[in-house]
Design an enzyme around this catalytic site. Structure first.
Site, PDB file in Angstrom:
ATOM      1  N   CYS A   1     -13.766 -10.820  40.869  1.00 57.70           N
ATOM      2  CA  CYS A   1     -14.074  -9.535  40.240  1.00 57.70           C
ATOM      3  C   CYS A   1     -15.567  -9.485  39.938  1.00 57.70           C
ATOM      4  O   CYS A   1     -16.317 -10.390  40.320  1.00 57.70           O
ATOM      5  CB  CYS A   1     -13.243  -9.323  38.987  1.00 57.70           C
ATOM      6  SG  CYS A   1     -13.748 -10.354  37.638  1.00 57.70           S
TER       7      CYS A   1
ATOM      8  N   ARG B   1      -9.961  -0.323  29.519  1.00 59.66           N
ATOM      9  CA  ARG B   1      -9.085  -1.482  29.710  1.00 59.66           C
ATOM     10  C   ARG B   1      -8.928  -2.268  28.405  1.00 59.66           C
ATOM     11  O   ARG B   1      -7.898  -2.890  28.186  1.00 59.66           O
ATOM     12  CB  ARG B   1      -9.672  -2.427  30.768  1.00 59.66           C
ATOM     13  CG  ARG B   1      -9.653  -1.858  32.168  1.00 59.66           C
ATOM     14  CD  ARG B   1     -10.094  -2.906  33.145  1.00 59.66           C
ATOM     15  NE  ARG B   1      -9.442  -4.151  32.790  1.00 59.66           N
ATOM     16  CZ  ARG B   1      -9.989  -5.350  32.898  1.00 59.66           C
ATOM     17  NH1 ARG B   1     -11.194  -5.482  33.385  1.00 59.66           N
ATOM     18  NH2 ARG B   1      -9.326  -6.428  32.550  1.00 59.66           N
TER      19      ARG B   1
ATOM     20  N   ARG C   1     -13.457 -16.458  40.014  1.00 57.61           N
ATOM     21  CA  ARG C   1     -12.191 -16.578  39.285  1.00 57.61           C
ATOM     22  C   ARG C   1     -11.106 -17.270  40.106  1.00 57.61           C
ATOM     23  O   ARG C   1     -10.115 -16.659  40.532  1.00 57.61           O
ATOM     24  CB  ARG C   1     -11.764 -15.215  38.759  1.00 57.61           C
ATOM     25  CG  ARG C   1     -12.878 -14.574  37.962  1.00 57.61           C
ATOM     26  CD  ARG C   1     -12.481 -13.393  37.195  1.00 57.61           C
ATOM     27  NE  ARG C   1     -11.770 -13.723  35.973  1.00 57.61           N
ATOM     28  CZ  ARG C   1     -11.518 -12.848  35.009  1.00 57.61           C
ATOM     29  NH1 ARG C   1     -11.941 -11.618  35.128  1.00 57.61           N
ATOM     30  NH2 ARG C   1     -10.866 -13.201  33.937  1.00 57.61           N
TER      31      ARG C   1
ATOM     32  N   LYS D   1      -6.129  -7.670  22.983  1.00 57.41           N
ATOM     33  CA  LYS D   1      -5.691  -7.437  24.365  1.00 57.41           C
ATOM     34  C   LYS D   1      -5.288  -8.746  25.045  1.00 57.41           C
ATOM     35  O   LYS D   1      -4.229  -8.842  25.662  1.00 57.41           O
ATOM     36  CB  LYS D   1      -6.849  -6.781  25.147  1.00 57.41           C
ATOM     37  CG  LYS D   1      -6.696  -6.845  26.661  1.00 57.41           C
ATOM     38  CD  LYS D   1      -7.862  -6.227  27.385  1.00 57.41           C
ATOM     39  CE  LYS D   1      -9.027  -7.127  27.670  1.00 57.41           C
ATOM     40  NZ  LYS D   1      -8.888  -8.080  28.778  1.00 57.41           N
ATOM     41  N   ASN D   2      -6.147  -9.753  24.930  1.00 58.11           N
ATOM     42  CA  ASN D   2      -5.913 -10.974  25.696  1.00 58.11           C
ATOM     43  C   ASN D   2      -4.762 -11.817  25.147  1.00 58.11           C
ATOM     44  O   ASN D   2      -4.355 -12.786  25.780  1.00 58.11           O
ATOM     45  CB  ASN D   2      -7.207 -11.805  25.791  1.00 58.11           C
ATOM     46  CG  ASN D   2      -8.219 -11.103  26.689  1.00 58.11           C
ATOM     47  OD1 ASN D   2      -7.877 -10.153  27.410  1.00 58.11           O
ATOM     48  ND2 ASN D   2      -9.473 -11.549  26.645  1.00 58.11           N
TER      49      ASN D   2
ATOM     50  N   ASP E   1     -17.214 -13.452  26.366  1.00 55.86           N
ATOM     51  CA  ASP E   1     -16.912 -12.021  26.267  1.00 55.86           C
ATOM     52  C   ASP E   1     -17.845 -11.280  25.313  1.00 55.86           C
ATOM     53  O   ASP E   1     -17.858 -10.051  25.301  1.00 55.86           O
ATOM     54  CB  ASP E   1     -15.452 -11.814  25.841  1.00 55.86           C
ATOM     55  CG  ASP E   1     -14.503 -12.259  26.933  1.00 55.86           C
ATOM     56  OD1 ASP E   1     -14.782 -11.972  28.104  1.00 55.86           O
ATOM     57  OD2 ASP E   1     -13.503 -12.915  26.621  1.00 55.86           O
TER      58      ASP E   1
END
Ligand code: EPU
Length: 438
Positions: free
Chosen positions: A135, A419, A140, A41-42, A327
């Protein structure tokens, strides 16, 4: 072409939002079998932004079907790109962009879309992108993005919740990042592609996703060297010379980590295909310390074997790549909850990334959070409970806990999970787990 600020409809995400649904797990089944890991994803989200650099079509392959990818597609469509998704192939035709503004309605749904700032500035010498805001995991900030673009000669203003940037011309510079931010490294790389002269990013993020992005930009005509090290050199090229390309997305190391950790709370043996073990050394090393047997089965296959009664406590500090990733901090916590002894996890990347600890306590875990550390005393078992996910990786952590717990666990707020994981429960079911969505 003009920039517009009118309100737009929320994105039409083709994958339904799963807000009202929950994942139900009857824990205690060992995981056994083979699983294929999807694209990262990233990496893919940033390569989608890179496609804006060329008046041409870029094709990305091995793209996972995630709500984040659909939202990014909507951001690009808003800018005038034609985006089509066919299976795991994504085509982005950015020939006729009609806008250089990414509005709040879109950026607030997907922080990663802030990375369109760099390529829009490179292409139009002008860009306006909503500030993404904080978030669930932290504040961030974007100060490093701002400073980097200013050092390339851009004017950057923050006004009414938007970052507006413009430059008569971009000129290469030597830019030192106070910390190796992924997003700042990406935005600077994406803008410096078309700057006059040479840009050197010092203390750059070294993650594999940065390498994938640099390879993508180079395939499109850019000249970037050193991605994957702390020093990235970008030789500017005329923006008109950038062209489309076909680029493969690297395997998702965080999805692979999630499967390995699940195998440790349940016990069992799984073989993961389409992975890159080189991206996972820090993780594999920790899992071995805890008691798993991990081996490279083939260049793109990892085998993990683990026994519940063999888990031992260990200490973990999250740090930028190649160290242990933030993560996987949440997903490894349930494993340490079941390990013999006391473990300490220190989180150094995000200031508020322990919200899963309270949910794990509801399942019987013994976790004490003080400032940026979690002290985890191993317990004999976790017990199923109704738990709520607060972010993507917290959702994965609660599923990993549920798979290894006694009784039934119900995980809610699945919009976070969708997501970043494609068909996670189907993949676990295929490995023998009793898990479904209702
Ligand atoms: N930071 C600053 N100033 C900046 C930029 C960052 O202080 O200008 C701070 C952040 O506040 C944070 C730290 O630096 O405390 C690291 O931020 P970074 O910029 O590296 O993170 P990011 O690019 O916003 C990406 C991933 C995250 C992952 C982090 C760290 C994407 C879309 N997101 O975020 O992934 O946790 O790098 O590796 O690539 C996830 O996938 O669940 C996720 C949150």
């Amino acid at each position: 072409m003009k920039s517009k600020t009118e309100k737009i409809d929320p994105p039409n995400v083709s994958q339904p939002m799963e807000d009202e649904k929950r994942i139900i797990i009857r824990g205690g089944k060992p995981l056994n079998g083979q699983v294929r890991i999807g694209g990262a994803k990233n990496a893919v989200l940033k390569m989608m932004a890179a496609a804006l650099l060329a008046k041409d079509t870029t094709i990305l392959r091995n793209v996972p079907n995630l709500s984040d990818v659909h939202m990014m597609a909507n951001v690009l469509r808003h800018l005038g790109a034609k985006v089509t998704i066919s299976g795991s192939e994504l085509s982005i035709d950015a020939t006729n962009l009609t806008d250089w503004e990414a509005p709040y309605e879109l950026v607030s749904q997907l922080r990663a879309s802030f990375v369109v700032l760099g390529p829009l500035l490179a292409r139009f010498r002008e860009a306006k992108v909503s500030l993404p805001g904080g978030c669930a995991i932290g504040e961030r900030k974007i100060d490093l993005h701002e400073r980097g673009l200013k050092m390339l000669g851009a004017e950057v203003k923050i006004d009414h919740g938007y970052v507006t940037t413009s430059a008569k011309k971009l000129v290469g510079n030597r830019i030192y990042l106070d910390r190796p931010s992924n997003g700042a490294t990406e935005n600077i790389m994406l803008a410096a592609v078309a700057a006059e002269g040479t840009t050197i990013i010092e203390n750059a993020a070294q993650d594999p996703e940065i390498v994938n992005l640099a390879d993508c930009i180079n395939a499109m005509g850019g000249r970037i060297e050193g991605a994957g090290t702390y020093q990235i050199t970008i030789e500017g090229v005329p923006i008109e010379s950038m062209h489309g390309a076909v680029v493969d997305t690297i395997p998702d190391r965080l999805e692979a980590g999630t499967f390995m950790l699940a195998c440790m709370t349940t016990g069992g043996e799984i073989l993961m295909e389409s992975v890159n073990a080189h991206h996972l050394y820090s993780v594999i090393s920790k899992l071995s310390d805890i008691g798993a047997e991990v081996s490279m089965y083939a260049p793109d296959m990892i085998r993990i074997k683990s026994r519940r009664d063999k888990l031992k406590a260990t200490d973990i500090t999250t740090l930028p790549y190649p160290a242990f990733p933030t993560d996987l901090q949440a997903p490894i916590m349930p494993v340490l909850c079941l390990a013999k002894g006391t473990s300490i996890i220190t989180e150094t990347i995000f200031e508020n990334r322990f919200q899963h600890a309270a949910e794990l306590r509801r399942m019987g875990a013994d976790i004490n959070v003080t400032s940026n550390a979690a002290i985890i005393k191993g317990v004999d078992k976790l017990m199923g409970a109704e738990v709520k996910s607060s972010d993507l990786r917290a959702a994965a952590a609660l599923i990993i806990a549920g798979l290894g717990a006694e009784g039934v666990t119900e995980v809610t707020e699945l919009k976070h999970l969708d997501r970043g994981y494609e068909n996670l429960e189907e993949k676990f079911r295929f490995l023998g787990a009793d898990i479904w969505r209702k």
